[in-house]
Design a protein around this motif. Structure first.
Motif, PDB file in Angstrom:
ATOM      1  N   ARG A 120      -2.068 -44.979 -23.170  1.00 33.98           N
ATOM      2  CA  ARG A 120      -2.921 -43.942 -22.593  1.00 33.98           C
ATOM      3  C   ARG A 120      -2.299 -42.552 -22.778  1.00 33.98           C
ATOM      4  O   ARG A 120      -2.998 -41.568 -22.891  1.00 33.98           O
ATOM      5  CB  ARG A 120      -3.123 -44.235 -21.103  1.00 33.98           C
ATOM      6  CG  ARG A 120      -4.347 -43.557 -20.525  1.00 33.98           C
ATOM      7  CD  ARG A 120      -4.724 -44.252 -19.256  1.00 33.98           C
ATOM      8  NE  ARG A 120      -3.778 -43.964 -18.198  1.00 33.98           N
ATOM      9  CZ  ARG A 120      -3.831 -42.885 -17.435  1.00 33.98           C
ATOM     10  NH1 ARG A 120      -4.756 -41.984 -17.622  1.00 33.98           N
ATOM     11  NH2 ARG A 120      -2.959 -42.705 -16.481  1.00 33.98           N
ATOM     12  N   GLN A 121      -0.974 -42.523 -22.786  1.00 34.99           N
ATOM     13  CA  GLN A 121      -0.294 -41.243 -23.000  1.00 34.99           C
ATOM     14  C   GLN A 121      -0.294 -40.870 -24.480  1.00 34.99           C
ATOM     15  O   GLN A 121       0.032 -39.757 -24.844  1.00 34.99           O
ATOM     16  CB  GLN A 121       1.181 -41.306 -22.541  1.00 34.99           C
ATOM     17  CG  GLN A 121       1.413 -41.868 -21.153  1.00 34.99           C
ATOM     18  CD  GLN A 121       0.784 -41.006 -20.081  1.00 34.99           C
ATOM     19  OE1 GLN A 121       0.739 -39.798 -20.228  1.00 34.99           O
ATOM     20  NE2 GLN A 121       0.278 -41.623 -19.024  1.00 34.99           N
ATOM     21  N   GLY A 122      -0.645 -41.810 -25.323  1.00 38.52           N
ATOM     22  CA  GLY A 122      -0.552 -41.603 -26.772  1.00 38.52           C
ATOM     23  C   GLY A 122      -1.662 -40.738 -27.317  1.00 38.52           C
ATOM     24  O   GLY A 122      -2.621 -40.406 -26.628  1.00 38.52           O
ATOM     25  N   ALA A 123      -1.515 -40.420 -28.582  1.00 35.49           N
ATOM     26  CA  ALA A 123      -2.416 -39.439 -29.194  1.00 35.49           C
ATOM     27  C   ALA A 123      -3.877 -39.885 -29.184  1.00 35.49           C
ATOM     28  O   ALA A 123      -4.775 -39.072 -29.056  1.00 35.49           O
ATOM     29  CB  ALA A 123      -1.978 -39.183 -30.616  1.00 35.49           C
TER      30      ALA A 123
ATOM     31  N   PRO B 149     -14.506 -36.649 -23.000  1.00 39.71           N
ATOM     32  CA  PRO B 149     -15.219 -36.596 -24.281  1.00 39.71           C
ATOM     33  C   PRO B 149     -14.434 -35.781 -25.310  1.00 39.71           C
ATOM     34  O   PRO B 149     -13.983 -34.690 -24.995  1.00 39.71           O
ATOM     35  CB  PRO B 149     -16.531 -35.882 -23.938  1.00 39.71           C
ATOM     36  CG  PRO B 149     -16.668 -36.001 -22.470  1.00 39.71           C
ATOM     37  CD  PRO B 149     -15.302 -36.140 -21.883  1.00 39.71           C
ATOM     38  N   PRO B 150     -14.246 -36.320 -26.525  1.00 36.07           N
ATOM     39  CA  PRO B 150     -13.510 -35.563 -27.542  1.00 36.07           C
ATOM     40  C   PRO B 150     -14.280 -34.307 -27.950  1.00 36.07           C
ATOM     41  O   PRO B 150     -15.510 -34.309 -27.930  1.00 36.07           O
ATOM     42  CB  PRO B 150     -13.400 -36.531 -28.714  1.00 36.07           C
ATOM     43  CG  PRO B 150     -14.148 -37.741 -28.348  1.00 36.07           C
ATOM     44  CD  PRO B 150     -14.731 -37.602 -26.988  1.00 36.07           C
TER      45      PRO B 150
ATOM     46  N   PRO C 133      -6.564 -35.065 -24.896  1.00 33.33           N
ATOM     47  CA  PRO C 133      -7.125 -36.262 -24.258  1.00 33.33           C
ATOM     48  C   PRO C 133      -7.730 -35.969 -22.878  1.00 33.33           C
ATOM     49  O   PRO C 133      -8.719 -36.576 -22.495  1.00 33.33           O
ATOM     50  CB  PRO C 133      -5.911 -37.192 -24.135  1.00 33.33           C
ATOM     51  CG  PRO C 133      -4.995 -36.745 -25.216  1.00 33.33           C
ATOM     52  CD  PRO C 133      -5.189 -35.270 -25.360  1.00 33.33           C
ATOM     53  N   LEU C 134      -7.125 -35.034 -22.157  1.00 32.47           N
ATOM     54  CA  LEU C 134      -7.668 -34.701 -20.839  1.00 32.47           C
ATOM     55  C   LEU C 134      -8.567 -33.463 -20.886  1.00 32.47           C
ATOM     56  O   LEU C 134      -8.997 -32.970 -19.841  1.00 32.47           O
ATOM     57  CB  LEU C 134      -6.534 -34.499 -19.816  1.00 32.47           C
ATOM     58  CG  LEU C 134      -5.695 -35.742 -19.501  1.00 32.47           C
ATOM     59  CD1 LEU C 134      -4.634 -35.440 -18.456  1.00 32.47           C
ATOM     60  CD2 LEU C 134      -6.577 -36.888 -19.007  1.00 32.47           C
TER      61      LEU C 134
ATOM     62  N   PHE D 270      -9.598 -28.914 -16.697  1.00 34.61           N
ATOM     63  CA  PHE D 270      -8.294 -28.662 -16.069  1.00 34.61           C
ATOM     64  C   PHE D 270      -8.325 -28.974 -14.566  1.00 34.61           C
ATOM     65  O   PHE D 270      -7.398 -29.572 -14.028  1.00 34.61           O
ATOM     66  CB  PHE D 270      -7.906 -27.190 -16.292  1.00 34.61           C
ATOM     67  CG  PHE D 270      -6.513 -26.835 -15.876  1.00 34.61           C
ATOM     68  CD1 PHE D 270      -5.466 -26.894 -16.785  1.00 34.61           C
ATOM     69  CD2 PHE D 270      -6.236 -26.448 -14.575  1.00 34.61           C
ATOM     70  CE1 PHE D 270      -4.171 -26.569 -16.403  1.00 34.61           C
ATOM     71  CE2 PHE D 270      -4.944 -26.128 -14.178  1.00 34.61           C
ATOM     72  CZ  PHE D 270      -3.910 -26.184 -15.102  1.00 34.61           C
ATOM     73  N   GLN D 271      -9.398 -28.587 -13.899  1.00 37.00           N
ATOM     74  CA  GLN D 271      -9.439 -28.775 -12.436  1.00 37.00           C
ATOM     75  C   GLN D 271      -9.566 -30.252 -12.055  1.00 37.00           C
ATOM     76  O   GLN D 271      -9.274 -30.629 -10.936  1.00 37.00           O
ATOM     77  CB  GLN D 271     -10.575 -27.967 -11.800  1.00 37.00           C
ATOM     78  CG  GLN D 271     -10.546 -26.486 -12.137  1.00 37.00           C
ATOM     79  CD  GLN D 271      -9.238 -25.798 -11.780  1.00 37.00           C
ATOM     80  OE1 GLN D 271      -8.533 -26.204 -10.844  1.00 37.00           O
ATOM     81  NE2 GLN D 271      -8.878 -24.761 -12.525  1.00 37.00           N
TER      82      GLN D 271
END
Ligand SMILES: O=C(O)CCC(=O)C(=O)O
Ligand SMILES: [Fe+2]
Length: 372
Positions: free
Chosen positions: A125-128, A134-135, A161-162, A330-331
């Protein structure tokens, strides 16, 4: 109106595109989850009409976009292929981060294997490729830095990703002008000292002075963690500051509210929080918050939600005349704070412009936007 049209002539290409996108957002559409409510406001980027519908579509989610073949390979290398049918049946062709030891257990995976698998999922999940939001190639998003309208924007957070971004533009406002603004704001605004019912039952006020500025005609109170700040209509002077900062950031739409804080000295602060109040719908939309710092320098801290207590992922100094942004989701995924810095003796004023997209009818605000 005329002024806007003049400016449009000079817009760089990327900014015009972004404006086109905003305009297409204003075309009424129907919620892709409930199909009932029409949505036509800025910010509803995913065709969802409410937080409820967003939560429904995201149920059990935080989807790792992983195609079936790749998922199968991984199951194979993990020695889980024997269970792949059950797992596929349970979760379709996507591996869900909410897949727990429990769900694997139900699919018949032995406990130790499930434990290891969950650990790997977390690492992946931390990976690229671990795309949780949504991308951008599917749901376009242009950051202020990418729009590149004016100023030199340095990315502080760039988390694809986020879908979470933060940027800073140093000394965006000329120092003399910024001091003029500082002095007028400090002496002329009707600063409020709201009490924080949740944490300070003894009637103690929050650790900073504040004011919540809204467009003329808006009556939304700003409510956050036990604090309620009544709206104050924007004056011409505040509008002048807003327009100058928004022009530098190149935001295609003017924000319709601004939270202003006065930190009297380094004892004043704002703890870890997100600006995820329903008014702004930042929990499930791409939103942009633009912030101006005036007066003494302070440290702005950022960390991921669920991160270690009091350990910042990024800390950077925000100084007189600096502009910052927090963008995208971000929020939803990150917290920010201005912690106490007792050695700071001088005051600081911070203005954060936001978009109210969901006006609060129960406060008696009659402006457009679904009420709550
Ligand atoms: O003072 C700052 O830079 C941050 C203020 C803030 O986070 C807020 O008003 O929500
Ligand atoms: Fe904030």
């Amino acid at each position: 109106m005329e002024e806007t049209e003049d400016v449009e002539e000079e817009l760089p290409r990327s900014r015009s595109r972004s404006r086109d996108r905003l305009e297409s957002n204003l075309v009424p559409r129907t919620c892709r989850f409930c199909g009932k409510h029409t949505i036509c406001e800025f910010g509803r980027e995913e065709n969802l009409c409410s937080r409820r519908c967003y939560n429904q579509t995201m149920k059990g989610c935080d989807v790792l976009l992983w195609d079936g073949g790749e998922a199968k390979n991984w199951l194979h290398t993990e020695g889980l292929s024997k269970w792949s049918r059950q797992i596929d049946v349970a979760h379709g062709h996507q591996l869900l981060t909410k897949m727990t030891e429990g769900t694997l257990g139900k699919a018949g995976v032995p406990q130790m294997k499930a434990k290891d698998a969950i650990k790997t999922i977390e690492e992946l999940r931390q990976g690229a490729w671990a795309q949780i939001e949504p991308p951008r190639k599917e749901l376009p998003l242009e950051t202020v830095a990418e729009m590149g309208f004016k100023g030199d924007w340095e990315m502080v957070i760039e988390d694809n990703p986020l879908r979470s971004y933060a940027a800073v533009c140093r000394q965006a406002i000329d120092s003399d002008l910024a001091w003029k603004w500082f002095e007028t704001l400090q002496t002329q605004l009707p600063w409020q000292d709201p009490t924080d019912e949740k944490y300070q039952k003894n009637g103690k006020t929050i650790a900073r002075r504040t004011i919540f500025v809204v467009d003329q005609g808006c009556n939304c109170t700003y409510k956050y963690s036990g604090v309620a700040v009544k709206p104050f209509p924007e004056t011409d002077f505040l509008a002048e500051i807003r327009k100058k900062c928004v022009e530098i950031a190149g935001l295609p739409v003017q924000p319709n509210s601004c939270n202003i804080n006065l930190y009297r000295d380094g004892h004043d602060a704002v703890g870890w929080h997100t600006d995820d109040e329903p008014l702004f719908e930042g929990d499930y939309n791409d939103i942009c918050i633009l912030s101006l710092s005036l007066g003494s320098s302070r440290t702005f801290q950022v960390k991921k939600k669920g991160g270690k207590r009091d350990v910042a992922l990024k800390s950077f100094v925000v100084s007189h005349g600096d502009l910052c942004t927090m963008e995208g989701r971000f929020q939803r995924h990150y917290l920010h704070a201005i912690q106490r810095e007792p050695e700071v003796a001088e005051p600081r004023i911070n203005l954060t412009w936001r978009y109210i997209t969901k006006h609060n009818h129960s406060d008696g605000c009659n402006l457009q936007g679904e009420g709550n």
